[in-house]
Design a protein around this motif. Sequence first.
Motif, PDB file in Angstrom:
ATOM      1  N   ALA A  24      -5.758   1.132   7.518  1.00  0.00           N
ATOM      2  CA  ALA A  24      -6.938   1.949   7.240  1.00  0.00           C
ATOM      3  C   ALA A  24      -7.977   1.702   8.324  1.00  0.00           C
TER       4      ALA A  24
ATOM      5  N   GLN B   7     -19.865   2.883  -2.585  1.00  0.00           N
ATOM      6  CA  GLN B   7     -20.354   3.237  -1.258  1.00  0.00           C
ATOM      7  C   GLN B   7     -21.723   3.898  -1.316  1.00  0.00           C
TER       8      GLN B   7
ATOM      9  N   PHE C 191     -15.495  -1.966   3.410  1.00  0.00           N
ATOM     10  CA  PHE C 191     -14.801  -0.835   2.828  1.00  0.00           C
ATOM     11  C   PHE C 191     -13.643  -0.455   3.743  1.00  0.00           C
ATOM     12  N   ARG C 192     -12.737   0.342   3.217  1.00  0.00           N
ATOM     13  CA  ARG C 192     -11.671   0.872   4.056  1.00  0.00           C
ATOM     14  C   ARG C 192     -11.320   2.274   3.603  1.00  0.00           C
ATOM     15  N   GLN C 193     -10.814   3.047   4.551  1.00  0.00           N
ATOM     16  CA  GLN C 193     -10.384   4.403   4.249  1.00  0.00           C
ATOM     17  C   GLN C 193      -9.073   4.683   4.963  1.00  0.00           C
TER      18      GLN C 193
ATOM     19  N   LYS D 208      -7.043   9.446   1.943  1.00  0.00           N
ATOM     20  CA  LYS D 208      -7.549   8.758   0.744  1.00  0.00           C
ATOM     21  C   LYS D 208      -9.054   8.587   0.831  1.00  0.00           C
ATOM     22  N   GLU D 209      -9.639   8.319  -0.316  1.00  0.00           N
ATOM     23  CA  GLU D 209     -11.081   8.091  -0.350  1.00  0.00           C
ATOM     24  C   GLU D 209     -11.408   6.677   0.131  1.00  0.00           C
ATOM     25  N   ARG D 210     -12.631   6.524   0.592  1.00  0.00           N
ATOM     26  CA  ARG D 210     -13.087   5.205   1.005  1.00  0.00           C
ATOM     27  C   ARG D 210     -13.193   4.308  -0.215  1.00  0.00           C
ATOM     28  N   GLU D 211     -12.735   3.068  -0.075  1.00  0.00           N
ATOM     29  CA  GLU D 211     -12.750   2.143  -1.197  1.00  0.00           C
ATOM     30  C   GLU D 211     -13.337   0.806  -0.785  1.00  0.00           C
TER      31      GLU D 211
ATOM     32  N   TYR E  60     -11.532   0.241   8.699  1.00  0.00           N
ATOM     33  CA  TYR E  60     -12.360  -0.689   7.942  1.00  0.00           C
ATOM     34  C   TYR E  60     -13.809  -0.570   8.404  1.00  0.00           C
TER      35      TYR E  60
END
Length: 124
Positions: A93, A108, A36-38, A42-45, A95
């Motif tokens: 971001a 998530q 994931f990355r944030q 921004k929201e974590r994706e 990670y």
Amino acid sequence: VQLQACGGGLVQAGGSLRLSCAASGRTFSSYAVGWFRQAPGKEREIVAAISNSRSGGSILYADSVKGRFTASRDNAKNTVYLQMSSLKPEDTAVYYCAASRLRLGVGQNEYDYWGQGTQVTVSS
């Protein structure tokens, strides 16, 4: 399961980085793993998700990274990798790697264990 991610850093646009995530536990292969990355504000994706070994280790990628990022796992080493190429400034971001008891997770909320995150910064 404890996870430790590393490999982040500063890279110019178009460059490459490889992230690693070392996991503890003898049953690591039974977990799905995800990257994931944030980014700031921004929201974590989800970036990539790898199913557990019983499910064949299938891999899903976010559309934004398809063709540029490659996720893999080495169960013998209890390690997952994220090879990132053709990096763009928008890839900047923190990670995270994560592990899920599910066969494969894309949200998530489906992940039970998280690493501490590693910063990736892509300069233009």
